[in-house]
Design a protein around this motif. Structure first.
Motif, PDB file in Angstrom:
ATOM      1  N   GLU A 139       9.115  23.487   0.923  1.00 55.62           N
ATOM      2  CA  GLU A 139       8.056  24.478   0.686  1.00 55.62           C
ATOM      3  C   GLU A 139       7.033  24.462   1.823  1.00 55.62           C
ATOM      4  N   VAL A 140       6.610  23.277   2.233  1.00 53.59           N
ATOM      5  CA  VAL A 140       5.615  23.161   3.308  1.00 53.59           C
ATOM      6  C   VAL A 140       6.205  23.632   4.626  1.00 53.59           C
ATOM      7  N   TYR A 141       7.449  23.258   4.889  1.00 51.94           N
ATOM      8  CA  TYR A 141       8.117  23.689   6.120  1.00 51.94           C
ATOM      9  C   TYR A 141       8.192  25.217   6.181  1.00 51.94           C
ATOM     10  N   ALA A 142       8.593  25.837   5.081  1.00 47.81           N
ATOM     11  CA  ALA A 142       8.709  27.297   5.050  1.00 47.81           C
ATOM     12  C   ALA A 142       7.356  27.977   5.202  1.00 47.81           C
ATOM     13  N   GLU A 143       6.322  27.387   4.623  1.00 51.79           N
ATOM     14  CA  GLU A 143       4.988  27.993   4.667  1.00 51.79           C
ATOM     15  C   GLU A 143       4.367  27.944   6.056  1.00 51.79           C
ATOM     16  N   PHE A 144       4.549  26.823   6.754  1.00 53.51           N
ATOM     17  CA  PHE A 144       3.812  26.625   7.996  1.00 53.51           C
ATOM     18  C   PHE A 144       4.640  26.816   9.265  1.00 53.51           C
ATOM     19  N   MET A 158       0.843  -1.206   0.000  1.00 52.64           N
ATOM     20  CA  MET A 158       0.000   0.000   0.000  1.00 52.64           C
ATOM     21  C   MET A 158       0.872   1.249   0.000  1.00 52.64           C
ATOM     22  N   GLY A 159       0.619   2.142  -0.939  1.00 52.79           N
ATOM     23  CA  GLY A 159       1.328   3.414  -0.960  1.00 52.79           C
ATOM     24  C   GLY A 159       2.658   3.368  -1.665  1.00 52.79           C
ATOM     25  N   ARG A 160       3.123   2.162  -2.134  1.00 58.06           N
ATOM     26  CA  ARG A 160       4.439   2.072  -2.764  1.00 58.06           C
ATOM     27  C   ARG A 160       4.410   2.788  -4.105  1.00 58.06           C
ATOM     28  N   GLY A 161       5.296   3.744  -4.285  1.00 59.85           N
ATOM     29  CA  GLY A 161       5.384   4.474  -5.531  1.00 59.85           C
ATOM     30  C   GLY A 161       4.362   5.582  -5.673  1.00 59.85           C
ATOM     31  N   LYS A 162       3.495   5.743  -4.703  1.00 61.23           N
ATOM     32  CA  LYS A 162       2.471   6.786  -4.775  1.00 61.23           C
ATOM     33  C   LYS A 162       3.099   8.146  -4.543  1.00 61.23           C
ATOM     34  N   PRO A 163       2.922   9.098  -5.459  1.00 66.97           N
ATOM     35  CA  PRO A 163       3.550  10.421  -5.294  1.00 66.97           C
ATOM     36  C   PRO A 163       3.043  11.131  -4.043  1.00 66.97           C
ATOM     37  N   TRP A 164       3.930  11.867  -3.418  1.00 71.58           N
ATOM     38  CA  TRP A 164       3.559  12.656  -2.253  1.00 71.58           C
ATOM     39  C   TRP A 164       2.982  13.987  -2.714  1.00 71.58           C
ATOM     40  N   THR A 165       1.859  14.368  -2.123  1.00 74.20           N
ATOM     41  CA  THR A 165       1.214  15.639  -2.439  1.00 74.20           C
ATOM     42  C   THR A 165       1.514  16.663  -1.349  1.00 74.20           C
ATOM     43  N   ARG A 166       1.190  17.900  -1.635  1.00 74.69           N
ATOM     44  CA  ARG A 166       1.354  18.957  -0.642  1.00 74.69           C
ATOM     45  C   ARG A 166       0.544  18.631   0.606  1.00 74.69           C
ATOM     46  N   GLU A 167      -0.665  18.121   0.424  1.00 71.23           N
ATOM     47  CA  GLU A 167      -1.532  17.792   1.551  1.00 71.23           C
ATOM     48  C   GLU A 167      -0.910  16.693   2.423  1.00 71.23           C
ATOM     49  N   ASP A 168      -0.295  15.707   1.770  1.00 68.71           N
ATOM     50  CA  ASP A 168       0.359  14.630   2.519  1.00 68.71           C
ATOM     51  C   ASP A 168       1.487  15.162   3.393  1.00 68.71           C
ATOM     52  N   VAL A 169       2.277  16.077   2.826  1.00 68.90           N
ATOM     53  CA  VAL A 169       3.427  16.607   3.555  1.00 68.90           C
ATOM     54  C   VAL A 169       2.973  17.489   4.718  1.00 68.90           C
ATOM     55  N   ILE A 170       1.865  18.209   4.539  1.00 73.20           N
ATOM     56  CA  ILE A 170       1.318  19.013   5.642  1.00 73.20           C
ATOM     57  C   ILE A 170       0.974  18.103   6.822  1.00 73.20           C
ATOM     58  N   ILE A 171       0.343  16.976   6.541  1.00 73.34           N
ATOM     59  CA  ILE A 171       0.010  16.022   7.602  1.00 73.34           C
ATOM     60  C   ILE A 171       1.280  15.496   8.266  1.00 73.34           C
ATOM     61  N   ALA A 172       2.271  15.142   7.451  1.00 73.75           N
ATOM     62  CA  ALA A 172       3.527  14.618   7.993  1.00 73.75           C
ATOM     63  C   ALA A 172       4.216  15.644   8.877  1.00 73.75           C
ATOM     64  N   TYR A 173       4.187  16.912   8.477  1.00 70.97           N
ATOM     65  CA  TYR A 173       4.836  17.961   9.271  1.00 70.97           C
ATOM     66  C   TYR A 173       4.118  18.159  10.601  1.00 70.97           C
ATOM     67  N   ALA A 174       2.798  18.149  10.580  1.00 66.15           N
ATOM     68  CA  ALA A 174       2.044  18.280  11.831  1.00 66.15           C
ATOM     69  C   ALA A 174       2.353  17.115  12.769  1.00 66.15           C
ATOM     70  N   TRP A 215       1.434  28.380  12.910  1.00 67.94           N
ATOM     71  CA  TRP A 215       1.179  27.119  13.599  1.00 67.94           C
ATOM     72  C   TRP A 215      -0.298  26.810  13.734  1.00 67.94           C
ATOM     73  N   GLN A 216      -1.106  27.828  13.931  1.00 68.43           N
ATOM     74  CA  GLN A 216      -2.533  27.579  14.088  1.00 68.43           C
ATOM     75  C   GLN A 216      -3.121  27.039  12.788  1.00 68.43           C
ATOM     76  N   ARG A 217      -2.690  27.589  11.663  1.00 70.44           N
ATOM     77  CA  ARG A 217      -3.179  27.099  10.365  1.00 70.44           C
ATOM     78  C   ARG A 217      -2.660  25.693  10.089  1.00 70.44           C
ATOM     79  N   LEU A 218      -1.421  25.405  10.517  1.00 68.81           N
ATOM     80  CA  LEU A 218      -0.884  24.056  10.338  1.00 68.81           C
ATOM     81  C   LEU A 218      -1.758  23.035  11.045  1.00 68.81           C
ATOM     82  N   SER A 219      -2.078  23.298  12.319  1.00 68.79           N
ATOM     83  CA  SER A 219      -2.867  22.327  13.079  1.00 68.79           C
ATOM     84  C   SER A 219      -4.259  22.158  12.488  1.00 68.79           C
TER      85      SER A 219
END
Length: 254
Positions: free
Chosen positions: A79-84, A1-17, A88-92
């Motif tokens: 990009e996500v790290y720099a944006e959020f 599951m998830g092997r080779g699936k491209p990472w999206t901006r939304e995915d990275v936002i979740i990972a950063y949180a 912090w409130q918007r990140l959460s």
């Protein structure tokens, strides 16, 4: 599951949180929060864990501890790290909305009609969510230990704002884990009331106003004995020097 699936901006936002609120020692494939999030994202826990670890390589406070994140950092991560990292409130709010799980231990109130309690406004929901995110991220940064005493009893630990919540900037300070210290209830109260402060070099200072009045042995043992020592630096989100300076200037009793 998830092997080779491209990472999206939304995915990275979740990972950063998740990077913010999970102690680094608990970032592993068996972590239940990671497993739950990975299932929703249709990825493997290992894939999500790897992305969380990648984000450590962008955190200067984490790297300053001598530990290293993984070296493979995608431009999307940057990009996500720099944006959020200054909103912090918007990140959460964004991460929890995308994931659909109460990863910060708060669920949106349910409105059950006019005979029930009034429906909370979006601002109230967002504020409560940001407070939970702040507490959880500060606990994670200090690995669940009071930065002065080392106490680990959860019920006795408070994520204390360095610059008071009421005067903190909504976007950059209120939910910013670098505006927090993890303190046991005794030291939280002393810090909040200005009886003590933490200097930008992390050294503890006790107010002369207190020392001139209270000379009992317990106060000496619990409060005066820590003066001149340093708080334990967290693994990430080290206390912001400007916010410590604010506490020194406007909260600390001189």
């Amino acid at each position: 599951m998830g092997r080779g699936k491209p990472w999206t901006r939304e995915d990275v936002i979740i990972a950063y949180a998740l990077y913010c609120v999970i102690p680094f020692s608990k970032v592993n494939n068996s972590n239940q929060t990671i497993k739950n999030a990975a299932a929703v994202m249709e990825r493997s826990p290992a894939s999500l864990k790897m992305r969380i670890c990648n984000l450590a390589a962008l955190d200067p406070d984490f790297l300053a501890t001598g530990r290293a994140g993984l070296t493979s950092v995608a431009s999307l991560d940057r990009e996500v790290y720099a944006e959020f990292s200054s909103d912090w409130q918007r990140l959460s709010a964004t991460a929890e909305e995308l994931l659909g799980l109460p990863i910060f231990d708060v669920a949106e109130p349910v409105y059950n009609g006019p005979d029930r309690r009034r429906k909370k406004t979006y601002a109230e929901i967002s504020d409560k969510q940001a407070r939970r995110f702040f507490r959880k991220s500060v606990i994670a940064a200090y690995e669940g230990r009071c930065c002065i005493s080392g106490m680990t009893i959860p019920q006795m630990l408070i994520a204390s704002h360095i610059k008071p919540y009421a005067v903190s900037d909504l976007q950059t300070e209120r939910a910013n884990p670098a505006n927090g210290l993890l303190l046991n209830a005794f030291y939280d109260r002393a810090f909040d009331q200005g009886l003590m402060t933490v200097l930008p070099d992390l050294t503890i200072l006790i107010s002369d106003q207190v020392k001139e009045v209270y000379t009992d042995e317990r106060t000496k043992e619990w409060l005066y004995s820590i003066e001149g020592t340093k708080i334990k630096r967290p693994a990430r989100f080290a206390p912001n020097r400007d916010l410590l300076a604010y506490h020194n200037e406007y909260v600390f009793l001189r």
